[in-house]
Design an enzyme around this catalytic site. Structure first.
Site, PDB file in Angstrom:
ATOM      1  N   TYR A  42       0.838  -1.201   0.000  1.00  0.00           N
ATOM      2  CA  TYR A  42       0.000   0.000   0.000  1.00  0.00           C
ATOM      3  C   TYR A  42       0.871   1.247   0.000  1.00  0.00           C
ATOM      4  CZ  TYR A  42      -3.782  -3.115   1.377  1.00  0.00           C
ATOM      5  OH  TYR A  42      -4.698  -4.121   1.412  1.00  0.00           O
TER       6      TYR A  42
ATOM      7  N   HIS B  31      -5.657   3.239   1.154  1.00  0.00           N
ATOM      8  CA  HIS B  31      -5.255   2.897   2.526  1.00  0.00           C
ATOM      9  C   HIS B  31      -4.920   4.149   3.326  1.00  0.00           C
ATOM     10  CE1 HIS B  31      -3.964  -0.178   5.462  1.00  0.00           C
ATOM     11  NE2 HIS B  31      -4.545  -1.033   4.667  1.00  0.00           N
TER      12      HIS B  31
END
Ligand code: MG
Length: 415
Positions: free
Chosen positions: A157, A210
């Site tokens: 992420y 995220h």
């Protein structure tokens, strides 16, 4: 004879190396027990302590059938309410009480929620790769299994793995997961151009920010991704920056999914009533279990907001099963995140290598077949726990590193 809670036990186990916490509620009826998920992988001892030292004595001898009463009792008992440690503890007991309710009725839980709206649950799986070729190969493996939705990421992420600071950070910058937001945005746009060119538009694609962008960057990024027709963009705005969703909503048509960090209705109420998001994707144990999640699902339906419950590896099969039972009965279901607990000799070995330990510990998982997940139709959640197998896989309590996410000046960025 009333069904009373006779004991509550907490079982910590890590059959795949991830700390899982399962609650077993025992009753005064012979053989009648229920299981729930209280997993907070990175603080599991705190949750275990709360259940064993505070909730167990509070609940022993009380009516196991009075789920709403007991949920409120647990929620209010410490005077100060809410938070992930408390909510995960409550969730373990709440899910176990629903499991007991289903076992008493002789029905799978979705029947108690009104019955099925759909026969199987469409899922999305997570694909990444070190380069575009590896990513596309991973996407294709899922497509070959009949999976209809895939989340595409460039490596981890937003940034790389945990390690020393890159050369262009200030002196003495600590170790961490370093993120260059603009490079991440450029690389991801290129990734989607190439994925759509190679794979086409038939598959539904998802991407997870995220929370690793500042709001104004998230707005620009969402607009850049519009040509790729994503099913949704996940957690583009950090929980603490939630007011920015109005600006994001005004400036893009990309569908928005938020909420794996939510733990209180105040955090989602306005987002739903003002229709600022398209999908609400809470983590069931983080919000306190099935009872609050069902209320949220029904509330969201009134405003045309769909569900896409969080379904990562750091939740036990009891929680995966709870997701599936709600999904089956929810008219406003969108898609289910699925982290891969399919039966052995099928997806597991094809994609992940041998991962039989989870199935040894948790017999009776929801069933994956050709892109969809089905409840196994046993009463309650439908998942059992083999405590002797669970004891073979002890949990660990080291310092969590992946959440130490930093920007290029060395300051912390939400993970
Ligand atoms: Mg996510």
């Amino acid at each position: 004879m009333p069904t009373l809670i006779s004991d509550i036990k907490v079982i910590a186990t890590a059959p795949e190396g991830i700390n899982l916490l399962v609650v077993k509620v025992e009753t005064n009826q012979p053989g009648l027990v229920g299981y729930g998920c209280a997993t907070f992988a990175y603080r599991h001892l705190a949750v275990k302590c709360l259940i064993e030292e505070y909730l167990r004595p509070l609940l022993i001898g009380r009516d196991a059938e009075a789920i709403e009463e007991l949920w409120q009792l647990m929620h209010q008992n410490a005077y100060w309410r809410n938070g992930p440690i408390e909510n995960n503890a409550i969730s373990g007991i709440d899910m176990a009480l629903w499991d007991i309710k289903g076992r008493m009725a002789g029905m799978p839980l979705y029947q108690l929620f009104g019955g099925k709206c759909r026969e199987g649950v469409p899922i999305y799986r997570h694909a990444d790769g070190r380069d575009i070729g590896e990513l596309c190969a991973n996407i294709q493996k899922y497509l070959d299994l009949g999976i209809t939705h895939v989340r595409c990421q460039n490596g981890g992420y937003g940034g790389g793995g945990f390690g020393d600071a890159p050369a262009r950070t200030p002196e003495r910058a600590p170790k961490g997961v370093y993120l260059d937001p603009h490079k991440y945005m450029r690389d991801t746009v290129k990734m989607f151009e190439e994925v759509r060119r190679r794979i086409g538009f038939e598959v539904e694609l998802v991407h997870d920010v995220h929370e690793r962008l500042k709001p104004v960057d998230a707005i620009r990024f969402a607009r850049q991704l519009e040509p790729f027709e994503l099913f949704f963009l996940e957690d583009a705005i950090a929980l603490e920056d939630g007011d920015w969703l109005r600006q994001l909503r005004d400036k893009t048509t990309i569908p928005l999914a938020q909420g794996e960090l939510f733990n209180h209705p105040f955090e989602w109420r306005t987002l739903i009533t003002e229709r600022l998001i398209d999908f609400v994707r809470v983590h069931l144990s983080q919000v306190g279990g099935i009872t609050p999640a069902r209320k949220l699902q029904i509330f969201a339906e009134q405003f045309g907001v769909r569900t896409a419950w969080h379904g990562p590896g750091d939740m036990s099969p009891m929680a995966h099963a709870a997701n599936i039972h709600i999904d089956l009965a929810a008219r406003n279901f969108g898609v289910q995140e699925w982290s891969g607990i399919e039966p052995p000799n099928f997806v597991i070995q094809a994609l992940n290598g041998p991962r039989g330990a989870l199935l040894d510990v948790f017999p009776g998982l929801p069933e994956f077949r050709q892109g969809h997940v089905y409840a196994n139709d046993r009463p309650g959640l439908g998942v059992e726990l083999d405590e002797r197998e669970a004891a073979k896989y002890p949990c660990s309590s080291g310092v969590t590193t992946w959440t130490q996410t930093r920007l290029m000046d060395g300051s912390l960025q939400t993970p």
